[in-house]
Design a protein around this motif. Structure first.
Motif, PDB file in Angstrom:
ATOM      1  N   HIS A 178       0.759  -1.261   0.126  1.00  0.00           N
ATOM      2  CA  HIS A 178       0.044  -0.112  -0.037  1.00  0.00           C
ATOM      3  C   HIS A 178       0.856   1.371   0.084  1.00  0.00           C
ATOM      4  CE1 HIS A 178      -3.556  -2.336   0.594  1.00  0.00           C
ATOM      5  NE2 HIS A 178      -3.170  -3.057   1.553  1.00  0.00           N
ATOM      6  N   TYR A 179       2.216   1.020   0.417  1.00  0.00           N
ATOM      7  CA  TYR A 179       3.107   2.183   0.338  1.00  0.00           C
ATOM      8  C   TYR A 179       3.952   2.550  -0.960  1.00  0.00           C
ATOM      9  CZ  TYR A 179       1.221   2.823   5.254  1.00  0.00           C
ATOM     10  OH  TYR A 179       0.353   2.877   6.009  1.00  0.00           O
ATOM     11  N   ASP A 180       3.920   1.341  -1.732  1.00  0.00           N
ATOM     12  CA  ASP A 180       4.785   1.369  -2.988  1.00  0.00           C
ATOM     13  C   ASP A 180       4.455   2.863  -3.535  1.00  0.00           C
ATOM     14  OD1 ASP A 180       4.768   0.882  -6.137  1.00  0.00           O
ATOM     15  OD2 ASP A 180       6.222  -0.564  -5.105  1.00  0.00           O
ATOM     16  N   ILE A 181       5.482   3.326  -4.370  1.00  0.00           N
ATOM     17  CA  ILE A 181       5.393   4.595  -4.761  1.00  0.00           C
ATOM     18  C   ILE A 181       4.321   4.691  -5.918  1.00  0.00           C
ATOM     19  CG2 ILE A 181       7.397   4.016  -6.527  1.00  0.00           C
ATOM     20  CD1 ILE A 181       8.195   7.156  -6.072  1.00  0.00           C
ATOM     21  N   THR A 182       4.151   3.662  -6.594  1.00  0.00           N
ATOM     22  CA  THR A 182       3.227   3.662  -7.621  1.00  0.00           C
ATOM     23  C   THR A 182       1.865   3.921  -6.892  1.00  0.00           C
ATOM     24  OG1 THR A 182       4.488   2.296  -9.090  1.00  0.00           O
ATOM     25  CG2 THR A 182       2.263   2.308  -9.534  1.00  0.00           C
ATOM     26  N   ALA A 183       1.260   2.943  -5.957  1.00  0.00           N
ATOM     27  CA  ALA A 183      -0.012   3.244  -5.110  1.00  0.00           C
ATOM     28  C   ALA A 183      -0.148   4.484  -4.520  1.00  0.00           C
ATOM     29  CB  ALA A 183       0.165   1.933  -4.269  1.00  0.00           C
ATOM     30  N   ILE A 184       1.040   4.953  -4.193  1.00  0.00           N
ATOM     31  CA  ILE A 184       0.931   6.594  -3.430  1.00  0.00           C
ATOM     32  C   ILE A 184       0.905   7.517  -4.628  1.00  0.00           C
ATOM     33  CG2 ILE A 184       2.205   8.237  -2.084  1.00  0.00           C
ATOM     34  CD1 ILE A 184       1.285   6.092  -0.551  1.00  0.00           C
ATOM     35  N   GLY A 185       1.453   7.272  -5.825  1.00  0.00           N
ATOM     36  CA  GLY A 185       1.315   8.142  -6.940  1.00  0.00           C
ATOM     37  C   GLY A 185      -0.036   8.445  -7.501  1.00  0.00           C
ATOM     38  N   ASP A 186      -0.681   6.825  -7.388  1.00  0.00           N
ATOM     39  CA  ASP A 186      -2.134   6.885  -7.887  1.00  0.00           C
ATOM     40  C   ASP A 186      -2.980   7.750  -7.176  1.00  0.00           C
ATOM     41  OD1 ASP A 186      -1.544   5.605 -10.077  1.00  0.00           O
ATOM     42  OD2 ASP A 186      -2.006   3.495  -9.119  1.00  0.00           O
ATOM     43  N   ARG A 187      -2.661   7.789  -5.637  1.00  0.00           N
ATOM     44  CA  ARG A 187      -3.375   8.591  -4.584  1.00  0.00           C
ATOM     45  C   ARG A 187      -3.443   9.977  -4.716  1.00  0.00           C
ATOM     46  NH1 ARG A 187      -2.764   5.585   1.229  1.00  0.00           N
ATOM     47  NH2 ARG A 187      -4.010   7.249   1.710  1.00  0.00           N
ATOM     48  N   TRP A 188      -2.089  10.357  -5.249  1.00  0.00           N
ATOM     49  CA  TRP A 188      -1.922  11.637  -5.505  1.00  0.00           C
ATOM     50  C   TRP A 188      -2.454  12.279  -6.775  1.00  0.00           C
ATOM     51  CZ3 TRP A 188      -0.259  15.809  -2.871  1.00  0.00           C
ATOM     52  CH2 TRP A 188       0.579  15.699  -1.685  1.00  0.00           C
ATOM     53  N   GLU A 189      -2.562  11.411  -7.613  1.00  0.00           N
ATOM     54  CA  GLU A 189      -3.116  11.723  -8.821  1.00  0.00           C
ATOM     55  C   GLU A 189      -4.901  11.778  -8.539  1.00  0.00           C
ATOM     56  OE1 GLU A 189      -2.351   9.489 -12.232  1.00  0.00           O
ATOM     57  OE2 GLU A 189      -0.234   9.801 -12.416  1.00  0.00           O
ATOM     58  N   HIS A 190      -5.287  11.062  -7.963  1.00  0.00           N
ATOM     59  CA  HIS A 190      -6.928  11.306  -7.701  1.00  0.00           C
ATOM     60  C   HIS A 190      -7.287  12.480  -6.842  1.00  0.00           C
ATOM     61  CE1 HIS A 190      -7.085   6.383  -8.073  1.00  0.00           C
ATOM     62  NE2 HIS A 190      -7.220   6.975  -9.202  1.00  0.00           N
ATOM     63  N   LEU A 191      -6.344  12.570  -5.823  1.00  0.00           N
ATOM     64  CA  LEU A 191      -6.305  13.833  -5.019  1.00  0.00           C
ATOM     65  C   LEU A 191      -6.331  15.028  -5.851  1.00  0.00           C
ATOM     66  CD1 LEU A 191      -6.663  15.065  -2.109  1.00  0.00           C
ATOM     67  CD2 LEU A 191      -4.404  15.024  -1.919  1.00  0.00           C
ATOM     68  N   LEU A 192      -5.408  15.177  -6.476  1.00  0.00           N
ATOM     69  CA  LEU A 192      -5.403  16.323  -7.418  1.00  0.00           C
ATOM     70  C   LEU A 192      -6.651  16.547  -8.384  1.00  0.00           C
ATOM     71  CD1 LEU A 192      -1.501  16.204  -8.080  1.00  0.00           C
ATOM     72  CD2 LEU A 192      -2.742  17.875  -6.472  1.00  0.00           C
ATOM     73  N   SER A 193      -6.871  15.387  -8.927  1.00  0.00           N
ATOM     74  CA  SER A 193      -8.326  15.381  -9.831  1.00  0.00           C
ATOM     75  C   SER A 193      -9.392  16.029  -8.934  1.00  0.00           C
ATOM     76  CB  SER A 193      -8.357  14.196 -10.515  1.00  0.00           C
ATOM     77  OG  SER A 193      -7.224  13.794 -11.432  1.00  0.00           O
ATOM     78  N   ASP A 194      -9.552  15.388  -7.923  1.00  0.00           N
ATOM     79  CA  ASP A 194     -10.744  15.781  -7.044  1.00  0.00           C
ATOM     80  C   ASP A 194     -10.658  17.349  -6.655  1.00  0.00           C
ATOM     81  OD1 ASP A 194     -11.703  13.320  -7.268  1.00  0.00           O
ATOM     82  OD2 ASP A 194     -10.906  12.943  -5.114  1.00  0.00           O
ATOM     83  N   LEU A 195      -9.340  17.889  -6.382  1.00  0.00           N
ATOM     84  CA  LEU A 195      -9.339  19.112  -6.017  1.00  0.00           C
ATOM     85  C   LEU A 195      -9.420  20.082  -7.242  1.00  0.00           C
ATOM     86  CD1 LEU A 195      -5.933  19.162  -3.798  1.00  0.00           C
ATOM     87  CD2 LEU A 195      -8.106  19.520  -3.031  1.00  0.00           C
ATOM     88  N   VAL A 196      -9.059  19.723  -8.365  1.00  0.00           N
ATOM     89  CA  VAL A 196      -9.254  20.520  -9.703  1.00  0.00           C
ATOM     90  C   VAL A 196     -10.805  20.474  -9.943  1.00  0.00           C
ATOM     91  CG1 VAL A 196      -8.947  20.640 -12.224  1.00  0.00           C
ATOM     92  CG2 VAL A 196      -7.291  20.160 -10.774  1.00  0.00           C
ATOM     93  N   ALA A 197     -11.480  19.366  -9.847  1.00  0.00           N
ATOM     94  CA  ALA A 197     -12.800  19.286  -9.805  1.00  0.00           C
ATOM     95  C   ALA A 197     -13.637  20.082  -9.090  1.00  0.00           C
ATOM     96  CB  ALA A 197     -13.316  17.815 -10.060  1.00  0.00           C
ATOM     97  N   ALA A 198     -13.289  20.165  -7.947  1.00  0.00           N
ATOM     98  CA  ALA A 198     -13.758  21.009  -6.774  1.00  0.00           C
ATOM     99  C   ALA A 198     -13.849  22.304  -6.999  1.00  0.00           C
ATOM    100  CB  ALA A 198     -13.389  20.597  -5.407  1.00  0.00           C
TER     101      ALA A 198
END
Length: 214
Positions: A178-198
């Motif tokens: 769950h802490y692999d950089i790929t998994a964390i990178g996906d979470r960052w992308e989702h967070l940034l997408s949500d912030l842009v949408a908001a």
């Protein structure tokens, strides 16, 4: 508020065999890490299981005090001060348990590094870090903050119960994914997408409000 954890770098990791009689710890030799409590807890381990050793990786101003404590307790041949490690994960892969004795932790990177090697963790349940990563009874054990006897007992529990240690080690390795950089990178992308949408929704609402006032 959204908090995203630290990450493990990509790449194949060494796995611990979990059969070496080694407990590891890592961090600066400063007050907050409370290695004095870990050494005191290890005295109980040594009394019950004299073949086990404690390896502490790091450096700091308290090293001489910790060495003196080790000698006073008659643990000089069982507690090894290893100095800084260039590849701490490779060192964790030589251990069977990671011990964390801190008063508090910002995140607990050493925990996920040990998990990445399939090593279970015994830790004080100090604020933040450990309790956010360790699932007690699954991939490690948490004991009351500052309770030296409980820390020693938890270490002995994993030493004496080989099946439990191996089960927790396997679970720890799974948790590390769950802490692999790929998994964390996906979470960052989702967070940034949500912030842009908001932000877009807010700006859109503002435009509607302005049009309604014209």
């Amino acid at each position: 508020m959204v908090a995203l954890p630290g990450e493990l770098p990509p790449g194949r990791r060494l796995r611990s065999s979990l059969d070496q009689q080694i407990i590891a710890a890592a961090g600066r030799f400063v007050e907050v890490k409370r290695y004095d409590r870990l050494i005191a807890a290890f005295a109980a381990v040594r009394a019950a299981h004299p073949g086990w050793i404690l390896r502490i990786y790091g450096y700091g101003s308290l090293e001489e005090d910790l060495r003196s404590q080790t000698n006073r307790l008659g643990l000089g041949d069982s507690v090894h001060f290893m100095g800084p490690a260039r590849d701490i994960e490779a060192e964790f892969a030589k251990a069977s348990i990671l011990a964390v004795s801190s008063d508090n932790e910002g995140f607990g990177r050493t925990i996920i590094e040990a998990f990445g090697c399939g090593v279970p963790v015994v830790s004080f349940d100090c604020p933040r870090g450990p309790r956010e990563i360790i699932t007690p009874g699954r991939d490690g054990l948490l004991v009351p903050p500052g309770d030296v006897d409980a820390l020693g007992a938890a270490l002995i529990e994993l030493i004496t119960d080989d099946r439990l240690r191996r089960r927790m080690g396997g679970n720890a390795f799974q948790t590390a994914q769950h802490y692999d950089i790929t998994a964390i990178g996906d979470r960052w992308e989702h967070l940034l997408s949500d912030l842009v949408a908001a932000k877009a929704r807010v700006m859109g609402g503002g435009d509607l409000l302005l049009r309604g006032r014209r």
